[in-house]
Design a protein around this motif. Structure first.
Motif, PDB file in Angstrom:
ATOM      1  N   LEU A   1       0.860  -1.184   0.000  1.00  0.00           N
ATOM      2  CA  LEU A   1       0.000   0.000   0.000  1.00  0.00           C
ATOM      3  C   LEU A   1       0.895   1.232   0.000  1.00  0.00           C
ATOM      4  N   THR A   2       0.695   2.129  -0.964  1.00  0.00           N
ATOM      5  CA  THR A   2       1.584   3.289  -1.046  1.00  0.00           C
ATOM      6  C   THR A   2       0.787   4.581  -1.181  1.00  0.00           C
ATOM      7  N   PRO A   3       1.406   5.678  -0.771  1.00  0.00           N
ATOM      8  CA  PRO A   3       0.849   6.980  -1.121  1.00  0.00           C
ATOM      9  C   PRO A   3       1.225   7.286  -2.573  1.00  0.00           C
ATOM     10  N   ALA A   4       0.824   8.413  -3.097  1.00  0.00           N
ATOM     11  CA  ALA A   4       1.209   8.793  -4.452  1.00  0.00           C
ATOM     12  C   ALA A   4       2.584   9.438  -4.414  1.00  0.00           C
ATOM     13  N   GLY A   5       3.404   9.168  -5.439  1.00  0.00           N
ATOM     14  CA  GLY A   5       4.685   9.863  -5.533  1.00  0.00           C
ATOM     15  C   GLY A   5       5.838   8.942  -5.863  1.00  0.00           C
ATOM     16  N   LYS A   6       7.039   9.524  -5.752  1.00  0.00           N
ATOM     17  CA  LYS A   6       8.255   8.799  -6.138  1.00  0.00           C
ATOM     18  C   LYS A   6       8.733   7.907  -5.001  1.00  0.00           C
ATOM     19  N   HIS A   7       8.847   6.628  -5.302  1.00  0.00           N
ATOM     20  CA  HIS A   7       9.319   5.645  -4.330  1.00  0.00           C
ATOM     21  C   HIS A   7      10.670   5.124  -4.776  1.00  0.00           C
ATOM     22  N   GLU A   8      11.607   5.077  -3.843  1.00  0.00           N
ATOM     23  CA  GLU A   8      12.903   4.490  -4.192  1.00  0.00           C
ATOM     24  C   GLU A   8      12.967   3.065  -3.644  1.00  0.00           C
ATOM     25  N   PHE A   9      13.131   2.116  -4.559  1.00  0.00           N
ATOM     26  CA  PHE A   9      13.245   0.716  -4.162  1.00  0.00           C
ATOM     27  C   PHE A   9      14.716   0.311  -4.088  1.00  0.00           C
ATOM     28  N   LEU A  10      15.039  -0.562  -3.140  1.00  0.00           N
ATOM     29  CA  LEU A  10      16.413  -1.046  -2.976  1.00  0.00           C
ATOM     30  C   LEU A  10      16.398  -2.566  -2.961  1.00  0.00           C
ATOM     31  N   LEU A  11      17.364  -3.136  -3.670  1.00  0.00           N
ATOM     32  CA  LEU A  11      17.435  -4.593  -3.745  1.00  0.00           C
ATOM     33  C   LEU A  11      18.897  -5.011  -3.617  1.00  0.00           C
ATOM     34  N   ASP A  12      19.132  -6.003  -2.780  1.00  0.00           N
ATOM     35  CA  ASP A  12      20.498  -6.545  -2.663  1.00  0.00           C
ATOM     36  C   ASP A  12      20.368  -8.037  -2.378  1.00  0.00           C
ATOM     37  N   SER A  13      21.311  -8.829  -2.860  1.00  0.00           N
ATOM     38  CA  SER A  13      21.161 -10.260  -2.620  1.00  0.00           C
ATOM     39  C   SER A  13      22.446 -11.036  -2.841  1.00  0.00           C
ATOM     40  N   ASP A  14      22.470 -12.221  -2.288  1.00  0.00           N
ATOM     41  CA  ASP A  14      23.496 -13.245  -2.483  1.00  0.00           C
ATOM     42  C   ASP A  14      22.728 -14.561  -2.614  1.00  0.00           C
ATOM     43  N   ASP A  15      22.515 -15.148  -3.796  1.00  0.00           N
ATOM     44  CA  ASP A  15      23.089 -14.698  -5.053  1.00  0.00           C
ATOM     45  C   ASP A  15      22.136 -13.726  -5.780  1.00  0.00           C
TER      46      ASP A  15
ATOM     47  N   THR B   1      26.407 -10.085  -1.216  1.00  0.00           N
ATOM     48  CA  THR B   1      25.635  -8.866  -1.015  1.00  0.00           C
ATOM     49  C   THR B   1      26.589  -7.685  -1.101  1.00  0.00           C
ATOM     50  N   GLY B   2      26.025  -6.487  -1.101  1.00  0.00           N
ATOM     51  CA  GLY B   2      26.857  -5.300  -1.279  1.00  0.00           C
ATOM     52  C   GLY B   2      26.744  -4.797  -2.703  1.00  0.00           C
ATOM     53  N   ARG B   3      25.792  -5.348  -3.450  1.00  0.00           N
ATOM     54  CA  ARG B   3      25.595  -4.935  -4.841  1.00  0.00           C
ATOM     55  C   ARG B   3      24.241  -4.237  -4.982  1.00  0.00           C
ATOM     56  N   THR B   4      23.891  -3.454  -3.982  1.00  0.00           N
ATOM     57  CA  THR B   4      22.553  -2.852  -3.920  1.00  0.00           C
ATOM     58  C   THR B   4      22.184  -2.108  -5.203  1.00  0.00           C
ATOM     59  N   VAL B   5      21.003  -2.420  -5.715  1.00  0.00           N
ATOM     60  CA  VAL B   5      20.470  -1.706  -6.876  1.00  0.00           C
ATOM     61  C   VAL B   5      19.322  -0.830  -6.375  1.00  0.00           C
ATOM     62  N   LYS B   6      19.340   0.444  -6.783  1.00  0.00           N
ATOM     63  CA  LYS B   6      18.279   1.362  -6.362  1.00  0.00           C
ATOM     64  C   LYS B   6      17.546   1.843  -7.588  1.00  0.00           C
ATOM     65  N   LYS B   7      16.247   2.000  -7.462  1.00  0.00           N
ATOM     66  CA  LYS B   7      15.470   2.477  -8.611  1.00  0.00           C
ATOM     67  C   LYS B   7      14.269   3.267  -8.105  1.00  0.00           C
ATOM     68  N   VAL B   8      14.077   4.423  -8.707  1.00  0.00           N
ATOM     69  CA  VAL B   8      12.943   5.258  -8.312  1.00  0.00           C
ATOM     70  C   VAL B   8      11.761   4.955  -9.227  1.00  0.00           C
ATOM     71  N   VAL B   9      10.598   4.728  -8.619  1.00  0.00           N
ATOM     72  CA  VAL B   9       9.394   4.415  -9.376  1.00  0.00           C
ATOM     73  C   VAL B   9       8.288   5.367  -8.920  1.00  0.00           C
ATOM     74  N   ASN B  10       7.613   5.947  -9.879  1.00  0.00           N
ATOM     75  CA  ASN B  10       6.500   6.829  -9.563  1.00  0.00           C
ATOM     76  C   ASN B  10       5.231   5.985  -9.422  1.00  0.00           C
ATOM     77  N   LEU B  11       4.597   6.048  -8.272  1.00  0.00           N
ATOM     78  CA  LEU B  11       3.432   5.190  -8.038  1.00  0.00           C
ATOM     79  C   LEU B  11       2.200   6.016  -7.702  1.00  0.00           C
ATOM     80  N   LYS B  12       1.057   5.502  -8.109  1.00  0.00           N
ATOM     81  CA  LYS B  12      -0.216   6.115  -7.696  1.00  0.00           C
ATOM     82  C   LYS B  12      -0.548   5.615  -6.300  1.00  0.00           C
ATOM     83  N   GLU B  13      -1.411   6.348  -5.622  1.00  0.00           N
ATOM     84  CA  GLU B  13      -1.840   5.916  -4.302  1.00  0.00           C
ATOM     85  C   GLU B  13      -2.643   4.625  -4.434  1.00  0.00           C
TER      86      GLU B  13
END
Ligand code: HEC
Length: 502
Positions: free
Chosen positions: A203-217, A237-249
């Motif tokens: 469940l999100t509000p409206a706006g820009k959300h930054e997602f972070l992902l890291d894993s082994d493997d 781990t230590g290979r974090t990928v970040k991505k901003v996604v614009n989401l509706k509420e």
């Protein structure tokens, strides 16, 4: 003798039960007199426990039949055994104890009636086994803990995957509801070689959300069916990928895929909601960018001299040389690519990660805004006679180290085509705060020397300058040459100056 026995058994239910005293007798050995967990927190606390608040049926069941297997209480996981007390404690005493527990040490929850205990006991008379936390959560979800992901389901697959499998071709060995709403592989991680997938709603509000992902493997994150972040290969781990996604509420479908080939495992998935600084973790494991587990050692230039940092810096190569100049101008020079690769303002670098026993992986610059100047992919710029630095096979450039001026400013040296290029940097304030780069050619090169100034999109291209996403680059002595996604400088004068301002 007979009379006395008769009297006590009869008297017990009628006497007011002292919950505090009974707690001291039956619970405090393990949960502590102060409710914080006996033996220094080796046992789970009842003070501040989300389990004892809300619906009392949960605690009644635990006291009646005992509890085993992993349980998370107030953010910490335990995997112990609590013996059943149902046979020893009549309903009145259980009600009194739990009433006491729910109103002590800062806990604020209503009294538990004898009737409630009676009902639960009657409904579970046939139960012989201990409860597990997972079982109780399905029956009585924790009221005070909103699951990060709603309707979360996990799928577990066996197999030695070296890359992300096509899940549609696989048959899950286990499918589970995850009422805690947290992405967690730990109950399956007893052996290597598996893959997992989770699907739930965020469940999100409206706006820009930054997602972070890291894993082994490897791992993949999808939001509403579209891939948002991916870690393709086997690795730590230590290979974090970040991505901003614009989401509706509203509710959004989250899907996480994960494979573990061998060795260590790890998976963290987080999201920063609009205008929030903290990361909300959707996984049980928190990524490295959350609460730092190492002390911060922010490197800053002292006595108006640059500070040099030779270690793995994210965004550059293994032989990246970081320089933090006075005036908050920072850069990384790659001794593998013979060029400046990163530029940023503000703080330089937090060396705490590398300098403590956790020192593995690449440390990012201590800033959110980093200009990436040259990437290896641009080195195919060799369509003419000039030797594109450093790709020419005829004039393989060699890194010859660096020197520091009396003020501590570095000059990197590259030998190419029989000549030497001195590539010096200093922080200047006149006419505006900038990083000044002075290139000097020594000797007569066997052929023309060009070097890569910038790769990627650029704007306002003129012979003496261009801009690129908020960075202004100005040249004196020579002219810039532009390709579709690349800017070169031909070293035809003995000296050229490039000024970077942002
Ligand atoms: C012999 C030690 C022991 C005694 C005595 C004991 N417990 Fe526990 N209790 C535990 C352990 C161990 C767990 C966690 C079990 C696990 O890891 O699955 C636990 C878990 C709990 C939980 C859920 C987790 C939490 O911390 O909120 C509650 C509620 C609880 N106990 C209440 C009680 C009450 C009330 C009594 C007294 C009637 C009591 N316990 C007596 C050992 C004990």
């Amino acid at each position: 003798m007979r009379t006395i026995l008769f009297l006590t058994t009869l008297a017990l239910p009628l006497m007011a039960q002292d919950g505090g005293q009974l707690y001291g007798l039956y619970c405090s050995a393990c949960h502590g007199a102060d409710g914080k967990g006996a033996t220094g927190g080796q046992f789970p606390p009842l003070a501040g426990s989300e389990w004892v608040l809300g619906n009392p049926d949960r605690s009644i069941k635990i006291v009646l039949h005992g509890l085993h297997q992993p349980i998370e209480v107030a953010g910490k996981t335990y995997n112990l055994e609590m013996p059943p007390q149902g046979a020893a404690l009549p309903d009145e005493q259980i009600a009194a104890i739990l009433t006491h527990v729910r109103a002590s040490w800062g806990n604020k929850a209503g009294a538990v009636s004898v009737n409630q205990v009676k009902k639960v006991r009657a409904a579970t008379t046939n139960r012989k086994e201990y409860w597990t936390a997972a079982e109780l959560l399905k029956l009585h979800p924790l009221e005070n803990v909103k699951p990060p992901l709603a309707n979360l389901i996990s799928y577990y697959y066996k197999g030695a995957f070296k890359s992300m499998p096509d899940f549609s071709q696989l048959k899950a060995a286990a499918v589970e509801e995850e009422p805690r709403g947290l992405i967690d592989y730990s109950s399956y991680a007893k052996t290597d070689s598996f893959a997992m997938m989770w699907e739930g709603d965020l469940l999100t509000p409206a706006g820009k959300h930054e997602f972070l992902l890291d894993s082994d493997d490897g791992s993949r994150l999808f939001v509403d069916g579209a891939i948002v972040a991916e870690i393709k290969t086997i690795g730590p781990t230590g290979r974090t990928v970040k991505k901003v996604v614009n989401l509706k509420e509203g509710l959004h479908k989250i899907r996480v895929e994960y494979f573990e080939f061998s060795g260590n495992e790890g998976l963290s998935v987080g999201v920063k909601f609009p205008k929030q600084r903290n990361i909300k973790w959707l996984s049980k494991e928190k990524g490295q960018t959350s609460a730092k587990s190492w002390p911060e050692i922010m490197l800053t230039p002292a006595d108006n001299r640059p500070v040099i940092y030779r270690n793995f810096i994210q965004g550059s190569t293994a032989r990246g040389i970081g320089v933090g100049f006075p005036g908050q101008k920072n850069m990384v020079y790659s001794a593998d690519h013979f060029s400046m690769e990163l530029l940023w303002g503000g703080n330089f670098i937090d060396a705490g990660h590398h300098w403590t026993d956790r020192g593995v992986g690449y440390e990012p610059p201590a800033s959110d805004k980093v200009f990436s100047l040259s990437k290896q992919t641009a080195y195919s710029f060799t369509s003419e006679s000039a030797t594109a630095w450093p790709a020419s096979s005829k004039a393989t450039p060699r890194f010859r180290g660096y020197q520091l001026s009396p003020q501590g400013n570095p000059t990197f040296m590259v030998e190419v085509a029989g000549a030497r290029v001195f590539d010096g940097y200093e922080s200047v304030t006149d006419p505006s705060p900038s990083l000044l780069r002075i290139l000097r050619l020594q000797g007569k090169p066997a052929q023309g020397i060009s070097l890569l100034i910038h790769s990627g999109a650029h704007e306002a291209a003129r012979p003496d300058g261009f801009t690129a996403g908020g960075l202004s680059v100005r040249l004196t002595g020579g002219t810039f040459r532009y390709g579709s996604n690349v800017v070169m400088l031909d070293l035809i004068t003995p000296e050229a100056q490039v000024r970077y301002t942002w």
